[in-house]
Write a protein that holds these residues in place. Sequence first.
Motif, short mmCIF file in Angstrom:
data_model
loop_
_atom_site.label_atom_id
_atom_site.label_comp_id
_atom_site.label_asym_id
_atom_site.label_seq_id
_atom_site.Cartn_x
_atom_site.Cartn_y
_atom_site.Cartn_z
N SER A 46 -91.04 -45.39 -23.37
CA SER A 46 -89.85 -44.65 -23.78
C SER A 46 -89.89 -43.25 -23.19
O SER A 46 -90.96 -42.68 -23.00
CB SER A 46 -89.81 -44.59 -25.30
OG SER A 46 -88.75 -43.80 -25.71
N SER A 47 -88.72 -42.71 -22.91
CA SER A 47 -88.66 -41.33 -22.43
C SER A 47 -89.00 -40.39 -23.57
O SER A 47 -88.83 -40.75 -24.72
CB SER A 47 -87.27 -41.03 -21.90
OG SER A 47 -86.34 -41.03 -22.95
N PRO A 48 -89.43 -39.20 -23.37
CA PRO A 48 -89.77 -38.59 -22.08
C PRO A 48 -91.07 -39.15 -21.52
O PRO A 48 -91.94 -39.55 -22.26
CB PRO A 48 -89.90 -37.13 -22.42
CG PRO A 48 -90.31 -37.10 -23.84
CD PRO A 48 -89.65 -38.27 -24.48
N HIS A 49 -91.13 -39.13 -20.19
CA HIS A 49 -92.28 -39.74 -19.56
C HIS A 49 -93.38 -38.73 -19.29
O HIS A 49 -94.51 -39.10 -19.01
CB HIS A 49 -91.85 -40.41 -18.25
CG HIS A 49 -90.79 -41.45 -18.49
ND1 HIS A 49 -91.09 -42.71 -18.92
CD2 HIS A 49 -89.45 -41.39 -18.41
CE1 HIS A 49 -89.97 -43.40 -19.07
NE2 HIS A 49 -88.96 -42.62 -18.78
N ASN A 50 -93.03 -37.46 -19.34
CA ASN A 50 -94.09 -36.47 -19.16
C ASN A 50 -94.34 -35.77 -20.49
O ASN A 50 -93.54 -35.84 -21.42
CB ASN A 50 -93.73 -35.46 -18.07
CG ASN A 50 -92.37 -34.86 -18.29
OD1 ASN A 50 -91.66 -35.24 -19.20
ND2 ASN A 50 -91.99 -33.92 -17.45
N HIS A 51 -95.47 -35.12 -20.55
CA HIS A 51 -95.90 -34.54 -21.81
C HIS A 51 -96.64 -33.26 -21.51
O HIS A 51 -97.27 -33.11 -20.47
CB HIS A 51 -96.80 -35.54 -22.54
CG HIS A 51 -97.11 -35.13 -23.94
ND1 HIS A 51 -98.25 -34.47 -24.27
CD2 HIS A 51 -96.41 -35.28 -25.08
CE1 HIS A 51 -98.24 -34.23 -25.57
NE2 HIS A 51 -97.13 -34.71 -26.09
N ILE A 52 -96.58 -32.35 -22.44
CA ILE A 52 -97.20 -31.05 -22.23
C ILE A 52 -98.71 -31.18 -22.16
O ILE A 52 -99.41 -30.27 -21.74
CB ILE A 52 -96.74 -30.09 -23.35
CG1 ILE A 52 -96.95 -28.63 -22.96
CG2 ILE A 52 -97.44 -30.43 -24.66
CD1 ILE A 52 -96.18 -27.66 -23.82
N GLN A 53 -99.22 -32.36 -22.54
CA GLN A 53 -100.65 -32.66 -22.51
C GLN A 53 -101.44 -31.82 -23.50
O GLN A 53 -102.59 -31.49 -23.27
CB GLN A 53 -101.23 -32.47 -21.10
CG GLN A 53 -100.62 -33.36 -20.05
CD GLN A 53 -100.75 -34.84 -20.34
OE1 GLN A 53 -101.64 -35.26 -21.05
NE2 GLN A 53 -99.82 -35.64 -19.85
N PRO B 176 -87.80 -37.43 -15.56
CA PRO B 176 -88.93 -37.77 -16.43
C PRO B 176 -88.63 -37.52 -17.91
O PRO B 176 -89.31 -38.07 -18.77
CB PRO B 176 -90.03 -36.83 -15.94
CG PRO B 176 -89.30 -35.69 -15.32
CD PRO B 176 -88.06 -36.25 -14.74
N MET B 177 -87.63 -36.71 -18.21
CA MET B 177 -87.34 -36.41 -19.61
C MET B 177 -86.44 -37.44 -20.25
O MET B 177 -86.63 -37.83 -21.39
CB MET B 177 -86.70 -35.02 -19.74
CG MET B 177 -87.59 -33.87 -19.32
SD MET B 177 -89.16 -33.82 -20.18
CE MET B 177 -88.61 -33.53 -21.85
#
Lengths: 701, 353
Positions: free
Chosen positions: B7-14, A339-340
Amino acid sequence: MSIIERIKKGHFWKFHGGIHPPEQKFLTNDKPIRTLDLPDELILPLQQHIGQRGELLVKEGDKVLKGQQLTLLSSPMSVPIHAPTSGIIKAIKSSTIAHPSGLSDLCLFITPDNVDKWQERQSCEDFYQKSPQEIINKIANAGIAGMGGAGFPTHIKISSKPSINYLIINAAECEPYITADDLLIREQSTTAIDGIKILDYVLQPEHILIGIEDNKPDAIKALKKATKDIKKITVCVLPTKYPTGGEKQLITALTGLEVPSGQLPINLGIIMQNIATCFAIADAVINDTPLIRRVVTVTGQALAKPQNVWALLGTPVNYLLEQCGYQATKDKNLIMGGPMMGFNLANDQVPIIKTTNCILAPSKQEVSSENNEVDCIRCGQCADVCPSQLLPQELQWSAKAKDHVQLQKLNLFDCIDCGACAYVCPSQIPLVQYYRIAKAEIRQQQMLDVQAEKAKIRFEARKKRLEQEKIAREAKHKKAAEARKASMNKKNEGGSSATSAVAAALARVKAKKASAQAAKNNENSITEQPTQDIDTKSKVAGAISRAKAKKMALNKEAKENNTVVEAKVVNTAKSNKTDKDKDKDNDNDNDKKARIAAAVAKAKQKSAQRASSIEQKPEIQSVVEENTSSRDENKKAKISAAVAKAKEKAKAKKLATAEIKDSQTSADSEINRQEKKKIAIAKAIAKAKAKAKKQQKEETK
Amino acid sequence: MAFWIASSPHNHIQSETSALMRLVIYATLPGIFAQWYFFGWGNIIHIALASCTVLFAEFSVLSLRHKKISSELFDGSAILTAVLLGISIPALAPWWISVFGALFAIVIVKQLYGGLGHNPFNPAMAAYVMLLISFPVQMTLWQPPLNLMSFDLNFQNTLSTIFTGYTIDGFSTEQLRVHVDGFTMATPLDTLKTDLTLGLTTSESFKSPIFGQHFGIGWEWVNIGFLLGGIFLIIKKAIDWVTPVSFLISLFFCSLLAFFISPDSSASTMFHWFSGATMLGAFFILTDPVSGATSTKGRIIFAALAGLLVYLIRKFGGYPDAIAFAVLLCNMSAPLIDQYTRPRAYGHQSEKK
């Protein structure tokens, strides 16, 4: 030795920044690696690594065996590919490959025959029998490229070997979700360690460090067990932090050293290999199995059965998803890689390649697909987490402003695209995306700059050359002009109409030359030069044809008169007073002019001829002059011819620099004709001289 | 069926900017409560006034700039500015002071410079300084703590005073400021400053009832309130601890040094810490990321400079309101500090500039 002592004590270094995203490894790390049935079709991109693709060895319709080499190791940076199973090459065509932009590349489409028949293999029980070079060749021919993500050809990496201090085995696997290396170590630790032993034999490093994060206790146990008899190998358990698995970060974490910007770890005597690559090396060297499969983590909450699988290279992603129970939603969000740093797939027909470690199919809750970017508030959290210690927010401003100079000053190219900054950004700015675009723009600009610089050098060189030629030409021109002046002064004593006629002819030639020169001076580009050449050539050709025509006319006249030149001149002089005679005289005058023009043309041809021999020595010139003038005594004509010659020579020299051959051939063809012409012209000149004398007489009367 | 491409990153700390701003606003509550307890409703009324004004101003400017109003209007940054301004204004100042200040803060200081993230100055402090310079009479309407006042100042009276200048009973603001003993009150800092210029020593000045047991009745508790809020923010990692610590240490050493040199004319270190807007400045103003320095080293220098300036202004300046001026001066120097405190990037030798 202090470094190794520290490591033995379990003290490691810290690299700057880093983040702790939710690991999500529990989804897959509790299930064994599953072996899948053969898919209906395998799509093998010819290039699956960094470098060049190999040369194709098969054609459509060929039957291939499992493990058969399909492309040739044609250049050092190429890596061959092999048939993952036996079957028939159905097609060789362009297809979407694993690329962030969804680009297409040449792929082999293999239809498996479900026999899975191996080609003949020779397993090697004791690789110490082989020479290191043999092993490197074996690795190269097995098509092994770095399996951690970058896909650098392994044989290149291990061929370059000054004294190696540390061989670092990267088993950190810091990206969330991915457990491929974890499971591989747990299930295949013996083979993986064999691979490390092979690398040890080839590279002869002083120490071997295996870097692994502390969130993989089972893998750590397996590694420690497998390496407990090997003193050289140290299993280094590092705290879990993203991106520990980054090459530079792992080197810093293990040794405290920093890879200088723009250099490779080899400059510090460090070589890093991924643990999966070590497994592939052992498989290739010991079992003679080329790289045709790899462990892929198929994970994400959109899957019913997330799991690690042994995937043949070329397996389409949709087949893997199907096998793992993918529940398709309206918006498909498929990520190749973690995911990163992974990238979205443009379709699900994309095949698994050598660098694919993970297929992530997240649910909507897992990965937000909304872009909520707001303005940066300079909170600086991005700078706190940046493992390269850059200033992401300043980079972002410069990237938005397209300030490439400032971007490079801020070390944009030390950015490793890890995505930590974008992960923590409270304004949810897609920072990495901005950097990627800026990097691409800068690279393109640099390419253009290099091209422009080359063009500039070429242009400068040409300008200099033209200037030098101009100076040389002017010097010659001056010389010739002086000579002409001197001779003109002599002629002026007997100033006659003939002189003026000759002078007029000279002026015409001069004008012609001047215009040619002006054109030459005005033009600066190469492209115009040939045009001018053609122009001059056509002029010369015209002059030649004119001269020919005149010569024929002269010959006719000479036949009619059938008298010596002097007599003719006297006759003409006698009949001068009558109208008829006047007309005739006019004709003669015209003839004269034409004859002089012919002489000039002749001279032109000669000089062109001479120019073809490039070296234009004054001696040769004078000899030629003598030859041409030996038959006639008319000084004026001679001098005019010489002057014209000199002028034309300068012109011809110009020609010669550009189009020597053309002028040579045209000149050669005219030589014979010129010989004849010379005689006729000599006559004509004598006639003109006589006429001039007559006129003189009349004037004195 | 569409394939999602991002675009990466696909996750986020929100985490969100608005959430961060909300957290900071919550953290001001202990300080506001102390203010209310000791000084009445005035500041709360001003906060409300300023909040309404900033929302109106922000809405107008965002519409003019064709910005996405829904996301930017409620990102909390404008409200935070209003809260900080309302806290800083004297409780009994007329209503138009906070309205005018809030308008100035949003329209001029924030939006004209490009909106959130682009303002070189802290909007609340810039507005405060503007008000102080433009309306010195209204901006020095500091009232004594409630228990020292000769009148009862309830909510209605406060409201009436702010909007009309008189209480319901018809007392003027000036009359309200009169102490039970019959003389006009100022803030402890102001009192000390005036006394020192009159030739009194610090200890003599401290006999004034305004100082109470410690460093000023009410003021010390207000400061403690903001200190608590600040510690909460540090625990929540909403602000960097470096800035307030550097600032307080700097102020501590400056006052300590002065105290050693001339104890008679210098207030104690703790007096400086717990009077005026010290804690508010340390945890809520200087930590404003937009107008501050970015790197850790830069923040240390930035805050230490602020500490020094606060001390110098309190000691030698014409106005006792040192924090606002010091913050603005530091805001000006932040880009320069940033320029010279760039961290060494990985793999680079320390650059000499």
